[in-house]
Design a protein around this motif. Sequence first.
Motif, mmCIF file in Angstrom:
data_model
loop_
_atom_site.group_PDB
_atom_site.id
_atom_site.type_symbol
_atom_site.label_atom_id
_atom_site.label_comp_id
_atom_site.label_asym_id
_atom_site.label_seq_id
_atom_site.Cartn_x
_atom_site.Cartn_y
_atom_site.Cartn_z
ATOM 1 N N TYR A 103 0.850 -1.192 0.000
ATOM 2 C CA TYR A 103 0.000 0.000 0.000
ATOM 3 C C TYR A 103 0.880 1.236 0.000
ATOM 4 N N PHE A 104 0.508 2.208 -0.820
ATOM 5 C CA PHE A 104 1.204 3.488 -0.758
ATOM 6 C C PHE A 104 0.182 4.614 -0.839
ATOM 7 N N PRO A 121 1.649 1.815 6.338
ATOM 8 C CA PRO A 121 0.471 1.208 5.720
ATOM 9 C C PRO A 121 -0.551 0.739 6.747
ATOM 10 N N PRO A 122 -1.791 0.501 6.316
ATOM 11 C CA PRO A 122 -2.859 0.168 7.257
ATOM 12 C C PRO A 122 -2.572 -1.097 8.054
ATOM 13 N N ASP A 123 -3.061 -1.110 9.275
ATOM 14 C CA ASP A 123 -2.917 -2.259 10.164
ATOM 15 C C ASP A 123 -4.062 -3.236 9.903
ATOM 16 N N LEU A 124 -3.727 -4.459 9.522
ATOM 17 C CA LEU A 124 -4.743 -5.469 9.223
ATOM 18 C C LEU A 124 -4.821 -6.554 10.292
ATOM 19 N N PRO A 135 0.481 -5.139 5.555
ATOM 20 C CA PRO A 135 0.067 -5.675 4.263
ATOM 21 C C PRO A 135 1.209 -5.814 3.278
ATOM 22 N N CYS A 136 2.394 -5.341 3.632
ATOM 23 C CA CYS A 136 3.529 -5.405 2.710
ATOM 24 C C CYS A 136 4.344 -6.684 2.877
ATOM 25 N N GLN A 137 3.884 -7.620 3.702
ATOM 26 C CA GLN A 137 4.658 -8.822 3.958
ATOM 27 C C GLN A 137 4.444 -9.907 2.913
ATOM 28 N N GLY A 138 3.549 -9.672 1.954
ATOM 29 C CA GLY A 138 3.424 -10.587 0.837
ATOM 30 C C GLY A 138 2.420 -11.702 1.017
#
Length: 421
Positions: A103-104, A121-124, A135-138
Motif C-alpha cells: 500500500y502506498f 500502511p494500514p494495520d490489518l 500488508p507489505c509482507q506478501g
Amino acid sequence: MRISPSSSHSCSGGRVLVLAAARFVEMPGRSHLSALPDDVVASILVLLPPREVARSRLVCRRWRALTTDHHFVRSSFLRRHAGHGHPVAGFFYNGRWGNNGDYFPIHGEVDEAAAVGERLPPDLSFISGTRSADPCQGNIKVHGSCNGLLLLSFPRPHLGAYYCVCNLLTKKFVPIVVPGCLSCCVSLAFDPSKSPHYNVITLGDRYSVHVYYSETRSWRMAIHSDHSACLFQDLRPARGVFWNGSVVWIASQSLIRFFIEAEHIAKMPMPPRKKDWICGYIGESGGHLQMIGYTKKEKVTACFDILEIKEGQSEWSVLYHVDLSRVKEMYPCIQWPTWDSRHHQHKIIDYLALSPIYVIRGTGKSGQRSVLVFSIPGKVMSYNMENQEISIVKEIALTQPREFEHFWFSFYAYNPSLFSL
C-alpha cells in the motif's frame, strides 16, 4: 502535488465548528452534551473527514450512535464526493513477483493519517487469520476496493484461500466462503448511494457468472455459461471494474458488461479502432467509465487519448489528450529497442515501458483537475492534466535488471469510508 481535489478547507471548517460546539457545551449551565440537539451535533460531525469521525466515536456513546447511523454515514460519503470529483487516498498493489498487498498513500494522505494517529500502511491485524499486521509482507492479495470496502484473500496451507470483505477505518470484517470453482476473476461491487449491501462477483466453470449477496450471505448463479462463454473468449486481464451497478471486463479487446441487479450481460459499444489497437486501461472515476487504448506505434510516442463514457451514452468522448513525451526525456531507459540477432545490432525503438494505472477524474463536465497515475519501471508517477505537472508518487524496487512497467490491473484505488458491514 496533491492527487485529488482537496477538501481541506471544508475539513478545517468542520474542526472549527467542533471546537465551537465544545465551548458551547462547557458554558455555565450547559455541562452536558445533551444541551445540543442530535441533528445539530450530527450536522457538525458530518463536516469532518472519515478518519476524524471514526476518532470522534470514542468521545461518548451518543456521538458513536449518531456517527454509526447509516443516514449519517451516507451523508458523510456523499458530501466528501460532492464537488471534489473522485477522491483517492492511496493504492493497494498486488506485485507480480509475490509482493502482494503493498500500500502506498497519495500526497497529503500521510499528513491526514498522522493527524489522527493512524498507521500507514494500514494495520490489518484486526482480521483473524492474518499472519501479519503489515500488508507489505506478501501474504495478502487484494481483489477489490470499492467505496471504502476491501475484498482480500489470505493463503492457508492445505485449506485454500481465506476471503473477507473489510473496512480498514472501522476495523470490521466479514469472512466470505468462495468455493474453489468460483475463485476466478473475483470482483467487489458496492454503491452506498443506492444500497447498504455489497456483492461479490466471480466467474465459474466456462465463464458462468456468480454473485454473492451480503444481505443473505449466499451465492447465486446469475448467468449460465451457455449465455456467457462466447463473450469471455480471450479474457485479459482477469479483473473486472465496478461501474454504476455493473462489472466490466476486457475480452478480445472488447468490453463485456454484467448488470448485477438485472442479471444481464452484454457487449459495450467501442470507439473506432485502428489495426493492432489494444485496450491498455479501463477504470471508473466520478461516475464515468474511462478507457485508454493505443496502437503499438502510438504507445511508443507516449501520446494518447483518455476516453470516457457516461451511463446512457452510446459513444465514447475524449476526456483529455495526454502527452507524456517529457517522461521519455527524463528517463530515456524506458525506451527499449529490439535486438537484431542476425546483424547483432539494435533495431529501432519499438517498446515504451510506460503504462497507465488510474485516471482520477476531476470535477465538471470536462473533468477539470483530472490526474493520470502511470508507471514506468521502478516508479509510479502522476500527470496533472490541468498544469501538465509530472511528479513521482512511489518508488518501487526493481527485482530484475530490465523489468516491465506495472500495469493497471495490479492496482486498487482506496479511499476510507465509515460504512458498516
